[in-house]
Write a protein that holds these residues in place. Structure first.
Motif, mmCIF file in Angstrom:
data_model
loop_
_atom_site.group_PDB
_atom_site.id
_atom_site.type_symbol
_atom_site.label_atom_id
_atom_site.label_comp_id
_atom_site.label_asym_id
_atom_site.label_seq_id
_atom_site.Cartn_x
_atom_site.Cartn_y
_atom_site.Cartn_z
ATOM 1 N N ALA A 259 -3.245 -15.185 -4.681
ATOM 2 C CA ALA A 259 -2.235 -14.275 -4.167
ATOM 3 C C ALA A 259 -2.651 -13.753 -2.801
ATOM 4 O O ALA A 259 -3.822 -13.841 -2.407
ATOM 5 C CB ALA A 259 -2.042 -13.108 -5.135
ATOM 6 N N SER A 260 -1.702 -13.209 -2.066
ATOM 7 C CA SER A 260 -2.016 -12.595 -0.773
ATOM 8 C C SER A 260 -2.445 -11.141 -0.974
ATOM 9 O O SER A 260 -2.023 -10.482 -1.923
ATOM 10 C CB SER A 260 -0.802 -12.648 0.151
ATOM 11 N N VAL A 261 -3.289 -10.662 -0.087
ATOM 12 C CA VAL A 261 -3.753 -9.270 -0.126
ATOM 13 C C VAL A 261 -2.654 -8.368 0.445
ATOM 14 O O VAL A 261 -2.181 -8.610 1.560
ATOM 15 C CB VAL A 261 -5.049 -9.105 0.691
ATOM 16 N N PRO A 262 -2.241 -7.331 -0.285
ATOM 17 C CA PRO A 262 -1.170 -6.459 0.209
ATOM 18 C C PRO A 262 -1.536 -5.703 1.485
ATOM 19 O O PRO A 262 -0.699 -5.507 2.358
ATOM 20 C CB PRO A 262 -0.943 -5.468 -0.945
ATOM 21 N N ASP A 263 -2.804 -5.271 1.569
ATOM 22 C CA ASP A 263 -3.226 -4.424 2.691
ATOM 23 C C ASP A 263 -4.649 -4.818 3.108
ATOM 24 O O ASP A 263 -5.630 -4.260 2.612
ATOM 25 C CB ASP A 263 -3.176 -2.955 2.267
ATOM 26 N N PRO A 264 -4.791 -5.781 4.023
ATOM 27 C CA PRO A 264 -6.127 -6.235 4.428
ATOM 28 C C PRO A 264 -6.991 -5.117 5.010
ATOM 29 O O PRO A 264 -8.207 -5.114 4.816
ATOM 30 C CB PRO A 264 -5.826 -7.306 5.483
ATOM 31 N N GLU A 265 -6.374 -4.170 5.737
ATOM 32 C CA GLU A 265 -7.151 -3.069 6.296
ATOM 33 C C GLU A 265 -7.814 -2.250 5.193
ATOM 34 O O GLU A 265 -8.999 -1.900 5.289
ATOM 35 C CB GLU A 265 -6.245 -2.166 7.159
ATOM 36 N N TYR A 266 -7.056 -1.965 4.146
ATOM 37 C CA TYR A 266 -7.648 -1.197 3.051
ATOM 38 C C TYR A 266 -8.765 -1.988 2.371
ATOM 39 O O TYR A 266 -9.822 -1.426 2.031
ATOM 40 C CB TYR A 266 -6.600 -0.799 2.011
ATOM 41 N N LEU A 267 -8.544 -3.281 2.164
ATOM 42 C CA LEU A 267 -9.576 -4.107 1.529
ATOM 43 C C LEU A 267 -10.863 -4.077 2.341
ATOM 44 O O LEU A 267 -11.955 -3.947 1.778
ATOM 45 C CB LEU A 267 -9.085 -5.548 1.377
ATOM 46 N N LEU A 268 -10.757 -4.176 3.666
ATOM 47 C CA LEU A 268 -11.952 -4.156 4.503
ATOM 48 C C LEU A 268 -12.660 -2.809 4.425
ATOM 49 O O LEU A 268 -13.882 -2.749 4.271
ATOM 50 C CB LEU A 268 -11.580 -4.475 5.954
ATOM 51 N N ALA A 269 -11.898 -1.714 4.504
ATOM 52 C CA ALA A 269 -12.503 -0.382 4.433
ATOM 53 C C ALA A 269 -13.164 -0.150 3.087
ATOM 54 O O ALA A 269 -14.289 0.370 3.008
ATOM 55 C CB ALA A 269 -11.440 0.685 4.695
ATOM 56 N N TYR A 270 -12.493 -0.535 2.022
ATOM 57 C CA TYR A 270 -13.017 -0.356 0.660
ATOM 58 C C TYR A 270 -14.297 -1.179 0.460
ATOM 59 O O TYR A 270 -15.292 -0.682 -0.099
ATOM 60 C CB TYR A 270 -11.951 -0.764 -0.348
ATOM 61 N N SER A 271 -14.295 -2.424 0.938
ATOM 62 C CA SER A 271 -15.468 -3.297 0.772
ATOM 63 C C SER A 271 -16.653 -2.776 1.577
ATOM 64 O O SER A 271 -17.800 -2.808 1.108
ATOM 65 C CB SER A 271 -15.119 -4.728 1.214
ATOM 66 N N PHE A 272 -16.390 -2.278 2.782
ATOM 67 C CA PHE A 272 -17.462 -1.752 3.635
ATOM 68 C C PHE A 272 -18.048 -0.477 3.030
ATOM 69 O O PHE A 272 -19.274 -0.286 2.988
ATOM 70 C CB PHE A 272 -16.913 -1.505 5.036
ATOM 71 N N LYS A 273 -17.191 0.397 2.532
ATOM 72 C CA LYS A 273 -17.656 1.640 1.904
ATOM 73 C C LYS A 273 -18.552 1.327 0.700
ATOM 74 O O LYS A 273 -19.621 1.937 0.522
ATOM 75 C CB LYS A 273 -16.466 2.487 1.472
ATOM 76 N N ASN A 274 -18.142 0.376 -0.118
ATOM 77 C CA ASN A 274 -18.957 -0.008 -1.275
ATOM 78 C C ASN A 274 -20.316 -0.525 -0.854
ATOM 79 O O ASN A 274 -21.341 -0.196 -1.461
ATOM 80 C CB ASN A 274 -18.227 -1.080 -2.096
ATOM 81 N N GLU A 275 -20.348 -1.343 0.203
ATOM 82 C CA GLU A 275 -21.613 -1.914 0.673
ATOM 83 C C GLU A 275 -22.535 -0.821 1.196
ATOM 84 O O GLU A 275 -23.748 -0.838 0.951
ATOM 85 C CB GLU A 275 -21.342 -2.951 1.762
ATOM 86 N N LEU A 276 -21.980 0.149 1.893
ATOM 87 C CA LEU A 276 -22.776 1.273 2.396
ATOM 88 C C LEU A 276 -23.389 2.064 1.248
ATOM 89 O O LEU A 276 -24.584 2.397 1.266
ATOM 90 C CB LEU A 276 -21.902 2.198 3.245
ATOM 91 N N GLU A 277 -22.581 2.356 0.257
ATOM 92 C CA GLU A 277 -23.057 3.150 -0.876
ATOM 93 C C GLU A 277 -24.099 2.389 -1.688
ATOM 94 O O GLU A 277 -25.069 2.982 -2.169
ATOM 95 C CB GLU A 277 -21.874 3.567 -1.741
ATOM 96 N N GLU A 278 -23.916 1.084 -1.814
ATOM 97 C CA GLU A 278 -24.930 0.281 -2.508
ATOM 98 C C GLU A 278 -26.234 0.269 -1.732
ATOM 99 O O GLU A 278 -27.317 0.125 -2.312
ATOM 100 C CB GLU A 278 -24.423 -1.145 -2.716
ATOM 101 N N GLY A 279 -26.150 0.450 -0.419
ATOM 102 C CA GLY A 279 -27.350 0.487 0.422
ATOM 103 C C GLY A 279 -27.972 1.874 0.524
ATOM 104 O O GLY A 279 -28.954 2.049 1.255
ATOM 105 N N GLY A 280 -27.390 2.847 -0.172
ATOM 106 C CA GLY A 280 -27.978 4.178 -0.202
ATOM 107 C C GLY A 280 -27.361 5.174 0.764
ATOM 108 O O GLY A 280 -27.832 6.320 0.853
#
Length: 484
Positions: A259-280
């Motif tokens: 399927a297509s992503v409804p909101d690529p900007e949100y996906l990028l922000a959400y993925s980056f935030k998760n990576e930051l939090e996983e990194g402490g």
């Protein structure tokens, strides 16, 4: 004696050429006479590029929806307009200031329309997430351990069209209907994992990758006696409620629907935030998508002073090669928007279309109009003659070598890998294919056995047979040209 021998050889080649032309004419006549072509429209033309003369033509001026062969115009226009090594850079910067390891402001990803960010076509497996890890490491290298604001993906440089206006409701929610964005990421693609039971039973969605917590799916897909994916996802850009209907094979423990992503900007922000939090790194704010200009994100100080890191995308040529070899709609639409960028860096689908259509206006015969960059739109108006005129222009341009590199080779690569396989056309045809329901097309170059190079195009629509049957019939035309 040498002159006589040369004349005889020359006449022999001419005779052979005329013989193959007769074969080509007979194949075309036979194709048109098929009962399932009674209500069809077929445009066909072959041009000898050494003499600039048309060898054969039928209904060549009829404009039609041509499916993915339209990508040839998008990639050609970009190659003519930009250097082949032209690439876009996505930047990560912060607002506010850093004090005592705390960023008192937001962390912002400034989207630029690069389709290669996290793309599976360039980065395999876990490699597609490497840029997030690099960004997170760069944030920590700045001494930032806490962020009081949000993680923002800013796609505001792009107009909010989402997709070309003439795409259908049946297409836009599916993976091949992913539209361009300022922050395109992971090919704007979601994978829905299904589990199916007995025939006629309702399936269940077991997993969605990548995760997007703000998107909900209503599932009406049933199990069927089938081996193919007949499920369709319905939803407009940024519409977070998605409907999935249709059928998938029964008794499958894991069946993937794209399927297509409804909101690529949100996906990028959400993925980056998760990576930051996983990194402490502690992020007090949320993941945010920005689609229109915001005053609080304007650079109060020179942005270079606040740049955290950057990602340089793949080159135009690399993207164009994949666009045509793998027929990636998203890449074509993203390249279309590159054409529409103004001096301020703002862009839109409409401005890209305006640039493309205006560029070719005085180079092609009348009636040409593109309404998207990939050929998914059924309102494109392109004739076989338009293709050959464009191919002739590219043949005479300084970008011919690069352009030809983007074309699949019959029997060898891309979408032509199984076309003319083991036949006369193998290795001699470099072209783009196109397919929609009721549409089949090809356009490109043929290197004949006589040493001549031909530009050709064939477009058929509204035929009453299978796409595969049309391919077999077209192969007869292609082989005859290759033998010329």
């Amino acid at each position: 004696m040498k002159k006589i021998v040369a004349l005889v050889i020359g006449l022999g080649f001419m005779s052979a050429g005329l013989g193959q032309l007769n074969v080509l004419q007979q194949h075309l006549k036979s194709l048109l006479a098929k009962p399932d072509m009674e209500n069809a429209t077929l445009g066909f033309v072959v041009k000898d590029l050494s003499t600039d003369e048309v060898v054969i033509a039928h209904n060549e001026k009829a404009t039609m929806a041509t499916a993915s062969t339209a990508k040839l115009f998008t990639t050609a226009t970009n190659l003519l307009r930009f250097p082949s090594d032209y690439a876009l850079t996505t930047k990560v910067y912060f607002t506010g200031f850093v004090q005592d390891s705390i960023l008192k402001g937001d962390l912002v990803v400034k989207g630029c329309g690069d389709p290669s960010l996290g793309s599976k076509y360039f980065f395999e497996g876990e490699e597609k997430y490497a840029f997030l890890k690099q960004w997170s490491a760069a944030v920590q290298a700045k001494g930032i351990k806490r962020i009081t604001g949000s993680v923002i993906a800013d796609g505001s440089a792009y107009a909010q069209e989402g997709i070309p206006k003439d795409w259908t409701w049946n297409d836009m929610g599916n993976y091949y209907g992913a539209g361009p964005a300022g922050c395109t990421v992971f090919d704007n693609l979601m994978e829905l994992h299904f589990k199916s039971g007995g025939i006629g039973s309702l399936t269940s969605i077991t997993k969605v990758e990548p995760q997007m917590p703000n998107v909900a799916f209503e599932n009406f897909v049933v199990a069927a006696r089938s081996n193919t994916d007949n499920a369709y996802v319905y939803g407009a850009p940024r519409q977070t409620n998605r409907y999935v209907r249709g059928e998938i094979p029964y008794n499958r423990s894991d069946f993937v629907v794209k399927a297509s992503v409804p909101d690529p900007e949100y996906l990028l922000a959400y993925s980056f935030k998760n990576e930051l939090e996983e990194g402490g790194v502690v992020v007090e704010g949320a993941a945010e998508a920005v689609h229109s200009s915001r005053a609080d994100l304007e650079e109060i100080y020179p942005v270079d002073d606040r740049i955290v890191t950057a990602f340089k995308g793949k080159s135009l040529l690399e993207i164009a090669v994949l666009t045509n070899h793998k027929s990636i709609n998203l890449y074509a639409e993203q390249l279309l928007t590159w054409l529409g960028k103004d001096d301020q860096g703002n862009t839109s689908i409409e401005s890209g279309l305006s640039t493309l259509n205006n560029f070719w206006k005085d180079k092609l015969s009348g009636g040409f109009e593109m309404t998207d960059g990939s050929g998914l739109s059924r309102t494109n108006r392109i004739s076989a003659q338009h293709f050959v005129e464009m191919l002739t222009y590219m043949h005479q341009s300084k970008k011919m070598e690069d352009f030809e590199t983007t074309l699949p080779i019959a029997g060898v690569s891309g979408t032509l890998k199984y076309v003319c396989n083991g036949e006369a056309g193998q290795g001699r045809i470099k072209a783009k294919s196109g397919s929609l329901s009721g549409v089949k097309s090809y356009a490109g170059y043929v290197y004949g056995k006589s040493g001549k190079k031909y530009a050709f195009a064939v477009v058929a629509q509204n035929f009453n047979t299978s796409s595969r049957t049309m391919v077999v019939r077209f192969e007869q035309l292609f082989n005859a040209i290759a033998n010329m």
